[in-house]
Design an enzyme around this catalytic site. Structure first.
Site, mmCIF file in Angstrom:
data_model
loop_
_atom_site.group_PDB
_atom_site.id
_atom_site.type_symbol
_atom_site.label_atom_id
_atom_site.label_comp_id
_atom_site.label_asym_id
_atom_site.label_seq_id
_atom_site.Cartn_x
_atom_site.Cartn_y
_atom_site.Cartn_z
ATOM 1 N N HIS A 164 3.080 1.660 0.975
ATOM 2 C CA HIS A 164 3.822 1.777 2.169
ATOM 3 C C HIS A 164 4.809 2.603 1.776
ATOM 4 O O HIS A 164 5.773 2.315 1.098
ATOM 5 C CB HIS A 164 4.187 0.535 2.783
ATOM 6 N N ASP A 216 2.631 4.867 14.656
ATOM 7 C CA ASP A 216 2.450 5.056 16.198
ATOM 8 C C ASP A 216 1.897 6.291 16.164
ATOM 9 O O ASP A 216 2.216 7.181 17.059
ATOM 10 C CB ASP A 216 3.852 5.115 16.850
ATOM 11 N N SER A 290 -2.966 15.958 0.914
ATOM 12 C CA SER A 290 -3.561 14.690 1.433
ATOM 13 C C SER A 290 -4.939 15.136 2.171
ATOM 14 O O SER A 290 -5.196 14.561 3.251
ATOM 15 C CB SER A 290 -2.787 14.002 2.533
#
Length: 424
Positions: A164, A216, A290
């Site tokens: 995280h 979100d 990524s």
């Protein structure tokens, strides 16, 4: 495109905080020249910067006991060697308020870590390598992320990772910021979380499964299956991304996949790859590396909405011809079928322009482009300069107006000299 690996790989049992410590120093000299062949950012004909960087890293051992404690730290210094106001902005150096390259910049960070058996937990600023969140190392300074990372090899043939992260340090920045910016999406609060495993890493047949959540914005899922067998490497990757929560980037329903095969015979390698993006939005990601798709290369990612792309690549190890340490690579990728006009209106990929009173999609209909890379790299094999490397790369990218990419010729010259100062 990312590579399989992790910054928190399994280590031998602790030798003590001091006795098990290592210190490394990397000197990196980087020259980057962008020659724009079509209307360019700020109407510049070219951008060019030359800089010297120093990257120091320290990794302690662990204290004795069932749970061992340690610390990692890193420091960076970048110094401008050349780069005027009119040609700044390559990403090597930060810019001041007048658009000039900074004469120097620096940063530092670190992480606390603990280990029990074959599991390591770290908290702080670090580099990260996973298919759904991967900090890049493509300029003078690596990218860094601040957060929590769990890395476990407690079960045979399963390598678990969970993390995280709430802040990100760009390659040309001295400090971290609490926002994550991708190809088209960004979030100003929260962070990114992920969980995944790599399966049978040391076996001929292996794979991976990961899931991530960008605050979100989206949920993203990743799967890999690959086969390594006597000169043959087959690799497949697939991502699926769906919006969730407040959907700050707008509605997203995107699937991206790639298939590649490499055949190595003697000193030569031949690679073919195919990549497809399904959906009305691009395949998006945060963190410079990524994207583990086959056709994400030096300049373009070939990740436009609806895009189909093909790659042909050739590798040659010139050590077989009496030049040990010298390697050559060239590849060509072409992509077409891009259509960004159906991206949901008001989202990150088709925002509303108040000046024109219209929605302006990132890419048009019928987008196509191609990229050609040529790369030559030499690593000194022996003597006082052993492990010093010199890399010269030339990148050419051409696109039509619907693809919206730059027509650019780019030259990289990178000289690196690693100093492994060893254990205390």
């Amino acid at each position: 495109m990312g590579t399989w690996g992790t910054t928190l790989a399994a280590e031998p049992l602790a030798q003590g905080v001091v006795d098990g410590s290592t210190v490394d120093l990397l000197g990196r000299n980087f020259f980057l020249h962008n020659d724009y062949r079509s209307p360019s950012p700020a109407n510049k004909n070219y951008k060019q910067e030359w800089a010297q960087g120093f990257i120091a890293s320290f990794a302690s051992g662990f204290t004795a006991g069932t749970v061992g404690f340690g610390v990692d730290a890193h420091g960076f210094l970048g110094v401008k060697l050349d780069g005027g106001k009119g040609h700044a902005g390559t990403g090597l150096l930060p810019l001041d308020s007048e658009g000039r390259s900074a004469s120097n910049y620096s940063s530092a960070g670190g992480a606390l870590k603990l280990r029990t058996s074959r599991t390591t937990l770290a908290y702080g600023e670090m580099t990260v390598e996973t298919p759904v969140f991967d900090t890049a190392d493509k300029r003078l300074q690596p990218e860094y992320a601040t957060g929590l990372l769990l890395d476990s090899r407690g079960l045979d043939d399963l390598h678990w990772q969970a993390g995280h992260f709430t802040a990100f340090k760009n390659q040309d920045a001295s400090t971290s910021k609490g926002d994550f910016t991708g190809y088209g999406a960004s979030t100003q609060a929260g962070g990114i979380s992920f969980l995944g495993t790599r399966l049978f890493e040391d076996k001929p047949l292996g794979g991976a499964l990961y899931a991530s959540e960008l605050s979100d914005t989206w949920h993203q899922y990743y799967a890999n299956l690959h086969l390594k067998q006597s000169g043959v490497f087959l690799d497949s990757n697939v991502y699926h991304t769906r919006d969730y929560g407040k959907a700050v980037a707008g509605a997203i329903d995107n699937t991206a996949y790639s298939l590649s095969g490499k055949y190595t015979v003697g000193a030569q390698g031949f690679t073919l790859a195919y990549q497809k993006i399904q959906g009305d939005t691009p395949f998006d990601f945060v963190g410079g590396d990524s994207i583990y798709l086959a056709n994400s290369i030096k300049y373009a990612d070939f990740n436009g909405p609806g895009e189909r792309s093909w790659q042909a690549r050739y590798d040659l190890d010139l050590g077989a011809f009496g030049l040990p340490g010298l390697k050559f690579m060239t590849r060509y990728v072409t992509g077409r079928g891009i259509d960004g006009t159906h991206a949901p209106q008001g989202g990150a990929y088709n925002p509303f322009d108040p000046d024109s009173g219209q929605y302006v999609p990132q890419q048009g209909d019928g987008g196509r482009h191609w990229e050609r890379d040529i790369d030559l790299r030499y690593i000194v094999q022996s003597g006082p300069a052993r492990d010093l490397s010199v890399q010269v790369s030339h990148v050419t990218h051409r696109a039509n107006s619907a693809q919206a990419g730059d027509d650019i010729d780019r030259v990289y010259i990178v000289i690196e000299y690693p100093l492994k100062l060893g254990r205390f």
